[in-house]
Design a protein around this motif. Sequence first.
Motif, PDB file in Angstrom:
ATOM      1  N   SER A  54     -54.614  51.951 -17.140  1.00 39.56           N
ATOM      2  CA  SER A  54     -54.047  50.605 -17.273  1.00 39.56           C
ATOM      3  C   SER A  54     -52.533  50.620 -17.421  1.00 39.56           C
ATOM      4  O   SER A  54     -51.928  49.581 -17.646  1.00 39.56           O
ATOM      5  CB  SER A  54     -54.670  49.884 -18.469  1.00 39.56           C
ATOM      6  N   VAL A  55     -51.921  51.794 -17.324  1.00 36.20           N
ATOM      7  CA  VAL A  55     -50.463  51.892 -17.464  1.00 36.20           C
ATOM      8  C   VAL A  55     -49.823  51.748 -16.097  1.00 36.20           C
ATOM      9  O   VAL A  55     -50.211  52.428 -15.150  1.00 36.20           O
ATOM     10  CB  VAL A  55     -50.063  53.240 -18.104  1.00 36.20           C
ATOM     11  N   GLY A  56     -48.853  50.862 -16.016  1.00 39.21           N
ATOM     12  CA  GLY A  56     -48.158  50.661 -14.750  1.00 39.21           C
ATOM     13  C   GLY A  56     -46.663  50.826 -14.895  1.00 39.21           C
ATOM     14  O   GLY A  56     -46.075  50.334 -15.850  1.00 39.21           O
ATOM     15  N   TYR A  57     -46.073  51.516 -13.970  1.00 39.04           N
ATOM     16  CA  TYR A  57     -44.622  51.687 -13.937  1.00 39.04           C
ATOM     17  C   TYR A  57     -44.056  51.131 -12.645  1.00 39.04           C
ATOM     18  O   TYR A  57     -43.062  51.599 -12.144  1.00 39.04           O
ATOM     19  CB  TYR A  57     -44.245  53.162 -14.032  1.00 39.04           C
ATOM     20  N   CYS A  58     -44.696  50.166 -12.092  1.00 39.37           N
ATOM     21  CA  CYS A  58     -44.291  49.632 -10.801  1.00 39.37           C
ATOM     22  C   CYS A  58     -43.385  48.420 -10.985  1.00 39.37           C
ATOM     23  O   CYS A  58     -43.567  47.619 -11.899  1.00 39.37           O
ATOM     24  CB  CYS A  58     -45.534  49.238 -10.011  1.00 39.37           C
ATOM     25  N   ASN A  59     -42.427  48.287 -10.120  1.00 43.64           N
ATOM     26  CA  ASN A  59     -41.558  47.116 -10.138  1.00 43.64           C
ATOM     27  C   ASN A  59     -42.068  46.023  -9.213  1.00 43.64           C
ATOM     28  O   ASN A  59     -41.411  45.001  -9.050  1.00 43.64           O
ATOM     29  CB  ASN A  59     -40.128  47.516  -9.746  1.00 43.64           C
ATOM     30  N   TYR A  60     -43.223  46.231  -8.611  1.00 42.15           N
ATOM     31  CA  TYR A  60     -43.818  45.243  -7.719  1.00 42.15           C
ATOM     32  C   TYR A  60     -45.180  44.847  -8.280  1.00 42.15           C
ATOM     33  O   TYR A  60     -46.068  45.681  -8.401  1.00 42.15           O
ATOM     34  CB  TYR A  60     -43.986  45.818  -6.303  1.00 42.15           C
TER      35      TYR A  60
END
Length: 186
Positions: A54-60
Motif C-alpha cells: 500500500s506504499v506509493g512513491y508515485c507522482n502520478y
Amino acid sequence: MHLFNPVTISSHMTLNQWVQGNANHEGLLENAQKIFDALHIPIRLDTLIDIPDSVGYCNYWVGSPKFWRAYMDFTEPFYRLIENDKANRFGMRSMVTHNNMPTYPLLPFFMERLPTLFLRLNPQFKYAAFNHYPDSLLRKAWGDTYPEMMACKAAKEQQDRAAFDTARNRLLEKLQRYEQTGKTKP
C-alpha cells in the motif's frame, strides 16, 4: 555490481516510508512529526508500520472527484501550516541531500508520502497499486535473502513489530555476511 537496490527493498526493510525517507533525507521524520503534532494528528511516525503493497512513491495518481476533494481537504492544513512557517520551524524549506547533492528542500519528500498516509487513514477509498517488481524478479534478484524479505513483508502486513524486527535483523545479518565476503549477489 550490487543487486541490493535500496529503493527496491526499502519498503520491506524499513518500518515505514517516513523512516525510509529519513535515512535518505535527514530531518524528514523529526520535522514531519512536528507538523503532525502541530495539526493534532495522533500519529507516531517512528512506530507506524506500513504495509508494503500500500506504499506509493508515485507522482502520478488517478482518482475519482470524491477522492480528490477528500485528498485536497486532507492536505490543505499541511499546506497552510508550511506556507505560513516563515521561520522554518518545521524544516520544510531546509535543503537536504538527494542523490548526494544538497539541492532540494525537504518539502517534496514530505509531500510525496502524504497520499499513502491519506489512504491508510481513509479506508473507504480503494486503491490498486502497480506492482512493478513481480515475485519471479524478486526471487531472482534477492536470491537466498528472499525468505527474509518475505518474512519482513508478512510481519508488516500483520502489523507485528516484534516479528518485523526479528526478520529484519536476520536479513541485515545475512546482507552483512555477503558484504564481508565480497559477494555481489545472495
